[in-house]
Design an enzyme around this catalytic site. Sequence first.
Site, PDB file in Angstrom:
ATOM      1  N   CYS A  30    -137.406  62.666  -3.105  1.00 13.79           N
ATOM      2  CA  CYS A  30    -137.943  62.761  -4.465  1.00 13.79           C
ATOM      3  C   CYS A  30    -138.533  61.402  -4.751  1.00 13.79           C
ATOM      4  O   CYS A  30    -137.800  60.440  -4.980  1.00 13.79           O
ATOM      5  CB  CYS A  30    -136.858  63.093  -5.481  1.00 13.79           C
ATOM      6  SG  CYS A  30    -137.464  62.988  -7.189  1.00 13.79           S
ATOM      7  N   CYS A  32    -137.979  60.152  -8.712  1.00 14.87           N
ATOM      8  CA  CYS A  32    -136.661  59.733  -9.218  1.00 14.87           C
ATOM      9  C   CYS A  32    -135.622  60.010  -8.134  1.00 14.87           C
ATOM     10  O   CYS A  32    -135.654  59.358  -7.100  1.00 14.87           O
ATOM     11  CB  CYS A  32    -136.314  60.417 -10.544  1.00 14.87           C
ATOM     12  SG  CYS A  32    -136.712  62.170 -10.637  1.00 14.87           S
ATOM     13  N   SER A  33    -134.732  60.955  -8.335  1.00 18.40           N
ATOM     14  CA  SER A  33    -133.733  61.234  -7.301  1.00 18.40           C
ATOM     15  C   SER A  33    -133.327  62.696  -7.366  1.00 18.40           C
ATOM     16  O   SER A  33    -132.158  63.021  -7.204  1.00 18.40           O
ATOM     17  CB  SER A  33    -132.524  60.331  -7.469  1.00 18.40           C
ATOM     18  OG  SER A  33    -131.986  60.485  -8.762  1.00 18.40           O
ATOM     19  N   CYS A  34    -134.283  63.598  -7.600  1.00 21.60           N
ATOM     20  CA  CYS A  34    -133.995  65.032  -7.633  1.00 21.60           C
ATOM     21  C   CYS A  34    -133.372  65.427  -6.293  1.00 21.60           C
ATOM     22  O   CYS A  34    -133.846  65.023  -5.239  1.00 21.60           O
ATOM     23  CB  CYS A  34    -135.273  65.834  -7.865  1.00 21.60           C
ATOM     24  SG  CYS A  34    -136.006  65.504  -9.476  1.00 21.60           S
TER      25      CYS A  34
END
Lengths: 216, 96
Positions: free
Chosen positions: A112, A115-117
């Site tokens: 991702c 962000c940090s999906c």
Amino acid sequence: MADRGHDHVHASPVDEDSPHSYHQTLEVAVRELLIEKGVIDADEVRAAVEEMDARTPARGARVVARAWTDPDFRARLLADAPAACRELDIDVSPAQLTVTENTEDVHNVIVCTLCSCYPRPLLGLPPSWYKSASYRSRAVREPRAVLQEFGLDLPETVAVRVHDSTADLRYIVLPQRPEGTDTFSEDDLAALVTRDCLIGVAVPRVTRTVAEPASP
Amino acid sequence: MPRFATGDRVRVRAAHPPGHVRTPYYIRGRTGIVERICREFGNPEELAFGRHDAPKVMLYRVRFSQSDVWSDYKGASDDTIDVEIYEHWLEEVANG
């Protein structure tokens, strides 16, 4: 505002011991306000943390092991992953889970960049490297170099397919079943599927147990 | 109704509006192929400002050839990157 006698800051038991960053402080402040105003209570926060911590990559591994042993399940998983996971009593909502299948010719990797999906219902919390600027930028720009640094050296004949989780979908990789596992039970197979295999920075391997030399 | 079909060639708008945009910079202006139509979702550019009744937008997964995205890409020519992109970020590309 009523004085609650808080003349010192004390950490809540669900907080980390280390000094808080700006955003952690913000989260604590909002949480305390929500509790103070009766919108949520501390037990709900605790239960949510407990539920989050209960999610581990073992869930994802179970799904993969079933797909390896049941071709019809595999087909349903690729067509509609949330429905297939419900068959195993795994609720992946609200994630729009999508399964990307590795083949002889294709290797999939998840990232991702924004962000940090991460597919948390199946894998739990992401490892810290998944959230690093280095992984997020390099996995799209030079995926083969990144995979090599993780110990996965893919030949040019295998296409590397990177999936950037930019919006509403979440991904897991369905790795290839390793050779020499024909006699493995579903549980044995699940044990081969690690978190990194599900992200796509590794592939499952059968670790050979070296026979202990007979004691003299 | 989705404006694009699976297999269509599409270009990502090379725009830079302010706000909560989920279209990565590196893919803006690039041309790819619609891999699948996901479905309609709330528009993050509206949701970020609390506008929950804003019209939903169609989401696509678009597949790009890595060598089209990075001029100095090192890897196989079949290497791809799939990115989810909302319909209002996509433009038609004339075939040919």
